[in-house]
Design a protein around this motif. Structure first.
Motif, short mmCIF file in Angstrom:
data_model
loop_
_atom_site.label_atom_id
_atom_site.label_comp_id
_atom_site.label_asym_id
_atom_site.label_seq_id
_atom_site.Cartn_x
_atom_site.Cartn_y
_atom_site.Cartn_z
N GLY B 167 0.82 -1.20 0.00
CA GLY B 167 0.00 0.00 0.00
C GLY B 167 0.86 1.25 0.00
O GLY B 167 1.59 1.50 0.94
N GLY B 168 0.75 2.05 -1.07
CA GLY B 168 1.59 3.24 -1.19
C GLY B 168 0.87 4.53 -0.82
O GLY B 168 1.19 5.59 -1.34
N GLY B 169 -0.10 4.43 0.09
CA GLY B 169 -0.72 5.63 0.63
C GLY B 169 0.18 6.22 1.71
O GLY B 169 1.31 5.78 1.89
N PRO B 170 -0.32 7.24 2.43
CA PRO B 170 0.53 7.87 3.45
C PRO B 170 1.06 6.87 4.48
O PRO B 170 2.25 6.92 4.83
CB PRO B 170 -0.40 8.89 4.10
CG PRO B 170 -1.45 9.17 3.07
CD PRO B 170 -1.62 7.90 2.30
N PRO B 208 -0.56 3.01 -10.49
CA PRO B 208 0.69 3.39 -11.16
C PRO B 208 1.60 4.32 -10.36
O PRO B 208 2.74 4.55 -10.74
CB PRO B 208 0.22 4.08 -12.44
CG PRO B 208 -1.20 3.68 -12.61
CD PRO B 208 -1.74 3.44 -11.24
N ARG B 209 1.10 4.92 -9.26
CA ARG B 209 2.00 5.79 -8.48
C ARG B 209 1.63 5.75 -7.00
O ARG B 209 0.52 5.35 -6.64
CB ARG B 209 1.94 7.22 -9.02
CG ARG B 209 0.56 7.85 -8.99
CD ARG B 209 0.56 9.19 -9.73
NE ARG B 209 -0.75 9.82 -9.76
CZ ARG B 209 -1.12 10.79 -8.91
NH1 ARG B 209 -0.31 11.22 -7.99
NH2 ARG B 209 -2.32 11.32 -9.02
N VAL B 210 2.56 6.18 -6.16
CA VAL B 210 2.27 6.25 -4.72
C VAL B 210 1.56 7.56 -4.41
O VAL B 210 1.50 8.46 -5.25
CB VAL B 210 3.57 6.16 -3.87
CG1 VAL B 210 4.26 4.82 -4.09
CG2 VAL B 210 4.51 7.32 -4.16
N LEU B 211 0.99 7.65 -3.22
CA LEU B 211 0.31 8.88 -2.76
C LEU B 211 -0.62 9.44 -3.83
O LEU B 211 -0.49 10.62 -4.24
CB LEU B 211 1.34 9.94 -2.34
CG LEU B 211 2.28 9.57 -1.18
CD1 LEU B 211 3.27 10.70 -0.92
CD2 LEU B 211 1.51 9.26 0.09
N LYS B 223 8.54 9.16 -4.48
CA LYS B 223 9.18 7.92 -4.92
C LYS B 223 10.70 8.10 -4.93
O LYS B 223 11.44 7.26 -4.42
CB LYS B 223 8.66 7.55 -6.31
CG LYS B 223 9.18 6.23 -6.85
CD LYS B 223 8.33 5.74 -8.02
CE LYS B 223 8.76 4.38 -8.51
NZ LYS B 223 9.74 4.45 -9.62
N ARG B 224 11.15 9.22 -5.50
CA ARG B 224 12.59 9.47 -5.55
C ARG B 224 13.19 9.56 -4.15
O ARG B 224 14.24 8.98 -3.87
CB ARG B 224 12.88 10.79 -6.30
CG ARG B 224 12.98 10.66 -7.80
CD ARG B 224 13.88 11.75 -8.41
NE ARG B 224 13.65 13.08 -7.89
CZ ARG B 224 12.65 13.90 -8.26
NH1 ARG B 224 11.76 13.50 -9.16
NH2 ARG B 224 12.52 15.09 -7.74
N THR B 235 5.48 0.25 -8.20
CA THR B 235 4.10 0.65 -8.49
C THR B 235 3.51 -0.33 -9.50
O THR B 235 4.24 -1.12 -10.10
CB THR B 235 4.06 2.08 -9.04
OG1 THR B 235 5.02 2.18 -10.10
CG2 THR B 235 4.44 3.08 -7.96
N GLY B 236 2.20 -0.30 -9.66
CA GLY B 236 1.55 -1.27 -10.54
C GLY B 236 1.76 -2.70 -10.09
O GLY B 236 1.68 -3.64 -10.88
#
Lengths: 451, 451
Positions: B167-170, B208-211, B223-224, B235-236
């Motif tokens: 999970g790439g949420g906060p 495809p992306r976080v947050l 991400k960086r 992602t993905g």
């Protein structure tokens, strides 16, 4: 990967309490020794302050330090493992999942509660030896007040607000004093329907006086000080039964939902595998070098060793004694490696104290001077802060104590980590909930009608 | 005891999170109202900082406050109870063991983890919503390093030192950054045989992306920044399986013993008993007054309410939104009692931030300005300290943060409260234990030979 056999003398220390940690530290600089410290917990625990975690004054992290961060010497490694037995012939310590071979073994596994012949009491009367114990007691006490606040039946409410501590040794005395203080200073403003100041705290001791390790005058003073803090002290009170609803003392039944145990300890069972004579408390009767008779490469220290002082009295089961033994074992190991003469262990009694509520204590200094009241507490507090391991803990403890002093009770530690305890009373016990009479100074809000 | 029926308007608030507490506080001064706050925990929890408890930077007590000590208004009482259902016709809240009747009800029970259609994942991939969750994650992470230190098989050792966050949420981003920081700064000196800096921290996100709540540029930056902290961001990556030994992502199997869940939340199930339409996340689609359609005496706020902003976007499930709703409900209740006109709820977006490791964050201020890096972190830290309830907690958090800044990691919170975890590997896996290659700067002591 293969590796060369290490030629250094391998000292395995079981238990990172006061004794084990001190032995490890003293061996940390020895060039010809390597040390493995085995413990089933990842932290060293400052047990003398456990009662302050149980009474919501300190955080668990305030009185513990990761063993790995305390023992940083390069010759020392730490292993999280539960020791199962010792095989002195093969020179191995058997742990859960494997074995560790030693050249010298130091058993420093301490003591646990003993419920004498009533193991079933452990469930209803938790003791105070680990952080889990302390958090469990804290949650039981806080939940009891929550239950009392919910309870509509005045008799049951009284039962929830009755706390029984069994055992008038230092643990029982400190717990009783701190608990009574909490009910009268930290908690009252929190509740609307109960007056926590009417809680009863009973301290039951089977012998004729509390703190039997001290002279009679100090026991008397401790009893008086506790009574001033509204603790009901009962000596000569032999407990014959404990269950979820009360304690039986001879003919008398004391209805209560919260019982705490500070009455008996027994040495850790690891030493039973050594197959040597133990005393009644399960401790090893060690040689003057603190070794097991017949195995001079197995040392036993701290609460698991039975050692006599020069005056014939036993060395007490307190932190300074364990630390002295730890340092002595380190000296003996190094002396043996250099084939130097060995010294017998000699206990230096610097003193001991028992705290009674906030700012009061009783104790002995250098086995000579009795101390009581504020003066005794000041010495106690100074010694404990100085001994607390690690700068961070020390600062945090001082901060919390300071806060407690100025605000009457460590508010924010009053944490029940879990959800509602299963022992909460039902709500539906009448058309409206009664109000427990509060002291005049405390305004009581109207309770919610419950249908 | 009998008592007079209370004529004041009785507001029952279920849940003492940000929304419920704010509503209770705002009603604390209303003379014609009495308030009962019901919660299954005895403490309010500052959830946004939970990940710092999970990564051993803060104490549980640092981010929680007893509800009773926060709500001191005389018209307010607190009840520790688990809410079961609402009966809007009889106007009662059903709790474990009883019922509480209300004139107005505020449902503020928040959200819990959702494992979509895989409830069995809950066991192996704990989420981060309660103090128990945070302590559990902390203990799993610390135990994994202990197990790696004991492990002799290099493959299994690698598995113990692989951490997967789903999970790439906060929550996922903050946990991944803090965990990676911990492995590289707080832990390395503690271990002799493993190099904790070689631990892998993976963050898996299905989209495809976080947050995704932020603009794309901020997701990129996050991400960086995470990658600079050595977090592997994927992602993905759709997770199709989780068990005790690994995570499956499509065709790929990632062997790991430690998985954490930050992927899905669902509204608390209490609102299901209201028998009104819910959105896909189980939230109530409320009226502009935040009431349940058809029951204007039942308010729903915070993470359990689905509310649209004026721009059509949903109000986010964050603390400031819940607090605004809580204050709005208090206003509405008072306006109704005085028969004044009612205002619709309007969300004021002051901003939100996600922290990435120590001293870095990304976020939006007033829904207008993007912030990144140190500046974003400074705003985040200021806001969080200011919001933390209670002087004591604030001081303690500042102290702990200060310590962490100057010493690289909050050493003393690294507490495994329990004994050796049952999942520890066996020791007897070879004649001698291999040494995991350490980075050159870190001296490695000889391991104990194990037979």
């Amino acid at each position: 990967m293969e590796q060369a056999r290490d030629s250094r003398h391998h000292v395995v220390i079981v238990g990172a309490g006061f004794g084990g940690l001190e032995a490890a530290k003293a061996l940390g600089k020895a060039p010809d020794v390597r040390v493995t410290v085995v413990d089933r917990y990842n932290h060293h625990l400052f047990q003398p302050l456990l009662y302050q975690v149980a009474t919501a004054v300190l955080n668990p992290a305030d009185i513990s330090a990761p063993i790995r961060s305390v023992l940083k010497a390069r010759n020392t490694q730490v292993m999280l493992a539960e020791a199962k037995s010792v095989d002195p012939r093969r020179k191995v310590l058997v742990v859960e999942g494997g074995e560790i071979s030693y050249d010298s073994l130091v058993v420093a596994t301490g003591a646990a509660h003993s419920y004498f012949k009533h193991p079933e009491w452990a469930q209803v009367a938790p003791g105070l030896k680990t952080l889990e114990d302390a958090v469990r007691i804290r949650e039981r006490v806080l939940t009891a007040f929550e239950a009392a606040e919910r309870e509509s039946d005045p008799v049951r409410q009284r039962e929830w607000m009755t706390f029984v501590i069994i055992g008038g040794g230092p643990t029982g005395v400190e717990l009783a004093g701190a608990l009574s203080y909490m009910t009268r200073h930290s908690l009252p403003k929190d509740f609307r329907r109960i007056d926590t100041r009417q809680a009863r705290v009973l301290l039951l001791e089977g012998l004729p006086r509390v703190l039997t390790a001290y002279p009679e005058a100090l026991s008397e003073r401790a009893k008086r000080d506790l009574e001033e803090l509204h603790v009901e002290v009962r000596t000569g009170a032999l407990v014959t039964g404990i269950d979820a609803e009360g304690v039986t003392v001879g003919e008398e039944r004391i209805p209560t939902r919260t019982v705490m145990w500070g009455a008996g300890v027994a040495a850790s069972p690891l030493v039973r595998s050594l197959d040597v004579p133990l005393d009644r408390a399960g401790r090893v009767m060690v040689t003057p070098q603190l070794t097991v008779p017949g195995h001079n490469d197995v040392y036993v220290i701290g609460d698991v060793a039975a050692v006599a002082q020069e005056n014939g009295k036993p060395v007490p089961g307190i932190a300074p004694a364990a630390m002295q033994m730890g340092r002595h074992v380190a000296k003996t190991v190094r002396a043996r490696l250099r084939q130097k003469p060995l010294q017998p262990f000699r206990y230096h009694d610097k003193g001991s104290f028992a705290v009674i509520g906030r700012g009061y204590a009783v104790g002995m200094l250098f086995d000579k001077w009795r101390m009581t009241g504020r003066a005794a507490w000041m010495v106690w507090a100074g010694v404990h802060i100085a001994y607390l391991i690690g700068f961070r803990n020390r600062l945090s403890v001082m901060l919390n104590w300071g806060y407690t002093f100025f605000t009457q009770g460590g508010r924010d530690m009053r944490l029940i980590t879990g959800k509602v305890a299963p022992r909460m009373p039902a709500l539906d016990q009448g058309p409206s909930l009664p109000v427990v009479t509060a002291a005049p100074a405390l305004p009581v809000a109207q309770p919610a009608p419950v249908h």
